[in-house]
Motif scaffolding. Sequence first.
Motif, PDB file in Angstrom:
ATOM      1  N   THR A 294      19.162  -1.091   5.266  1.00  0.00           N
ATOM      2  CA  THR A 294      18.123  -2.116   5.294  1.00  0.00           C
ATOM      3  C   THR A 294      17.837  -2.458   6.751  1.00  0.00           C
ATOM      4  O   THR A 294      18.758  -2.742   7.521  1.00  0.00           O
ATOM      5  CB  THR A 294      18.569  -3.396   4.561  1.00  0.00           C
ATOM      6  N   ARG A 333      15.345   0.784   2.999  1.00  0.00           N
ATOM      7  CA  ARG A 333      14.382  -0.307   2.838  1.00  0.00           C
ATOM      8  C   ARG A 333      14.118  -0.882   4.219  1.00  0.00           C
ATOM      9  O   ARG A 333      15.035  -1.359   4.886  1.00  0.00           O
ATOM     10  CB  ARG A 333      14.977  -1.362   1.902  1.00  0.00           C
ATOM     11  N   TRP A 335      11.312  -3.148   6.871  1.00  0.00           N
ATOM     12  CA  TRP A 335      10.221  -4.125   6.965  1.00  0.00           C
ATOM     13  C   TRP A 335       9.141  -3.571   7.879  1.00  0.00           C
ATOM     14  O   TRP A 335       9.402  -3.202   9.029  1.00  0.00           O
ATOM     15  CB  TRP A 335      10.753  -5.437   7.517  1.00  0.00           C
ATOM     16  N   GLN A 337       6.511  -4.321  10.167  1.00  0.00           N
ATOM     17  CA  GLN A 337       6.090  -5.459  10.969  1.00  0.00           C
ATOM     18  C   GLN A 337       4.564  -5.508  11.086  1.00  0.00           C
ATOM     19  O   GLN A 337       3.894  -4.486  11.124  1.00  0.00           O
ATOM     20  CB  GLN A 337       6.716  -5.366  12.363  1.00  0.00           C
ATOM     21  N   ALA A 339       2.555  -6.105   8.947  1.00  0.00           N
ATOM     22  CA  ALA A 339       1.984  -5.948   7.608  1.00  0.00           C
ATOM     23  C   ALA A 339       2.695  -6.864   6.624  1.00  0.00           C
ATOM     24  O   ALA A 339       2.229  -7.047   5.492  1.00  0.00           O
ATOM     25  CB  ALA A 339       2.091  -4.496   7.140  1.00  0.00           C
ATOM     26  N   ASP A 340       3.863  -7.400   7.054  1.00  0.00           N
ATOM     27  CA  ASP A 340       4.617  -8.381   6.278  1.00  0.00           C
ATOM     28  C   ASP A 340       4.969  -7.872   4.884  1.00  0.00           C
ATOM     29  O   ASP A 340       4.781  -8.565   3.881  1.00  0.00           O
ATOM     30  CB  ASP A 340       3.845  -9.706   6.177  1.00  0.00           C
ATOM     31  N   ARG A 341       5.520  -6.671   4.842  1.00  0.00           N
ATOM     32  CA  ARG A 341       5.969  -6.160   3.547  1.00  0.00           C
ATOM     33  C   ARG A 341       7.078  -5.137   3.759  1.00  0.00           C
ATOM     34  O   ARG A 341       7.212  -4.544   4.832  1.00  0.00           O
ATOM     35  CB  ARG A 341       4.817  -5.539   2.759  1.00  0.00           C
ATOM     36  N   TRP A 342       7.860  -4.952   2.702  1.00  0.00           N
ATOM     37  CA  TRP A 342       8.943  -3.979   2.724  1.00  0.00           C
ATOM     38  C   TRP A 342       8.418  -2.611   2.306  1.00  0.00           C
ATOM     39  O   TRP A 342       7.548  -2.503   1.444  1.00  0.00           O
ATOM     40  CB  TRP A 342      10.067  -4.391   1.783  1.00  0.00           C
ATOM     41  N   LEU A 343       8.982  -1.563   2.916  1.00  0.00           N
ATOM     42  CA  LEU A 343       8.739  -0.193   2.510  1.00  0.00           C
ATOM     43  C   LEU A 343      10.014   0.361   1.897  1.00  0.00           C
ATOM     44  O   LEU A 343      11.092   0.251   2.497  1.00  0.00           O
ATOM     45  CB  LEU A 343       8.353   0.678   3.714  1.00  0.00           C
ATOM     46  N   ASP A 344       9.907   0.947   0.722  1.00  0.00           N
ATOM     47  CA  ASP A 344      11.033   1.631   0.088  1.00  0.00           C
ATOM     48  C   ASP A 344      10.897   3.120   0.365  1.00  0.00           C
ATOM     49  O   ASP A 344       9.897   3.744  -0.019  1.00  0.00           O
ATOM     50  CB  ASP A 344      11.049   1.361  -1.419  1.00  0.00           C
ATOM     51  N   ASP A 427       0.086   2.783  11.040  1.00  0.00           N
ATOM     52  CA  ASP A 427       1.456   2.418  10.688  1.00  0.00           C
ATOM     53  C   ASP A 427       2.435   3.348  11.396  1.00  0.00           C
ATOM     54  O   ASP A 427       2.573   4.524  11.038  1.00  0.00           O
ATOM     55  CB  ASP A 427       1.670   2.486   9.181  1.00  0.00           C
ATOM     56  N   ARG A 500       2.821  -2.035  12.150  1.00  0.00           N
ATOM     57  CA  ARG A 500       1.394  -1.791  11.922  1.00  0.00           C
ATOM     58  C   ARG A 500       0.581  -2.250  13.127  1.00  0.00           C
ATOM     59  O   ARG A 500       0.599  -3.430  13.501  1.00  0.00           O
ATOM     60  CB  ARG A 500       0.907  -2.508  10.675  1.00  0.00           C
TER      61      ARG A 500
END
Length: 559
Positions: A294, A333, A335, A337, A339-344, A427, A500
Amino acid sequence: MRRSRALPLARVGRRAAELALGLPAGGTDYAVTRDLRVPMSDGVDLLADLYRPRGSGPGPVVLIRTPYGRTTLGSRLFAIVLARRGFQVLLQSVRGGFGSGGSFRPFTTEHQDGLDTLAWVRRQRWCDGRVATTGASYFGHTQWAVAPYADPPLVSSSLHITAARISDGFYEHGAPGLLNGLTWSDLLARQELPAPLPLIGGFGRRTRVVRALRTRPLRDADVTAAQVPVAFWRDFTGHAEPGDPFWQVADHDGADLGRMPPVNMVTGWWDLFLQAQLHDHERLVAAGVPVWLTVGPWLHGATPEVREMLRTDLEWLEHHLHGGPAPEGAPVRVWLQQADRWLDLEAWPPPAAVVERRWLAPDAALAPSPVGGAAGPSVFVFDPADPTPVDGGPLLAPPGGQVDDRETEAGIDVVVFTGAAEAQDLDLVGPVVARVHVQPERDRADVFVRLCDVDPDGVSRNVVEGIRRLDPLTVPADDVTVGDDGVLAVDVELFPTAYRVAAGHRLRLVIAGGAFPRFAPNPGVEGALGDSPEGVPCRFRVFHDAEHPSHVRLSVLPA
């Protein structure tokens, strides 16, 4: 040896702390046996506290070894949270601190002491032979010092914000990290005082440390900052030459990774160990070790990062020690930056990422294609007596992370290349490497590179950066080749990222001969770091023509 149990008021406070950390309720009552004496093979005793759920029989043990004492919140938090959820935890003070015998000389004794402690734990009636480890930063180093060598192997390890090659956290590609080194030395000197400062931060600490970095000779900066000599600072300044054998006992990147247990890792994009830790992750996966990774938008030891360590450890240890369900989700997992979301992701670096290059061009441009023809080099001068000031970045203590970089970019001791506005979101997910064709007038010099995100208002914020120290001992090398014309092609490994760059923003590459106070200014002459040799200015020529195609390689995740 003393026994204690949690008082009702203390239980309320602990539950409140758990709620603040966003942890699920855990109601197991536990007792603590304090000041257990753990004998080392050389006759020294180390002290430890044992946290056990009440009424439990022999079972697995989670081992945590710390240099910061057993009563601070940072040390007790993991032990309490795990004990309240049914785990046995042995929290041990490493050699030379907080009641443990011997002298504390960081990174030099954890291998043997860790193996001695592991053998002792397995002999105790309350241990069924299964041992896992957890902890962050130096706690993570104590795990690396044991995990590849344990026989029988550990059940699992949680290697948070740390690295197998721990010296990389203090010498980044040969450049000594002054600010991180003295910040930590100052902490070590003060942590057992009657009223110690907080673990890393503290009012005035950064100001005091930066001022102390002007001390000459530099080896005495610990006395200026903390009023006493500090063993780590003396080792750091006294063993800064490339390949110094002193650090062999501290670094474990050469260990047999096939002996490693399953590993949980939590780190942050602004952590000083990030680059080395992601290299560890790749090597562990290549060796067939199961790893859960993570990476969040955090500085070293930030509260949300600690929360994530605890959350993932609870799942990880419940599975490996208590037979609970395997952690769900992708093995990686991260983050993204801005874009404020997690990437799996299924792997790191993500296989879907493609390499894009941006090329240094005349007129301070960063172009999408190579430059043709001939063009004169860009020139700047680095003066170690007045080193280039650089703020932010991956640091041990705040303030770090992203900053407004315009003041640095306006200096006469840097060169800056700026691209056109991005037509769509870009990205950046993966490694970033700059190849800089450069000719410093001295054979001892540093090449510092920073990639920035420039918004439509012209504010430039750092994204990633890296440095390469050049000297006769390390040039040429795999990452530095010498052309027939004497120009060096230097591959500077910047920190990896997931970031991003929004549509309408521009990429900017900044090149300098140093970055103070984060790194020691390169004096340009021979001499030990601690002796602070009197430096001389160094003139750099940065080439960006058809014969010298300087560029930055970006890992881009398709939309």
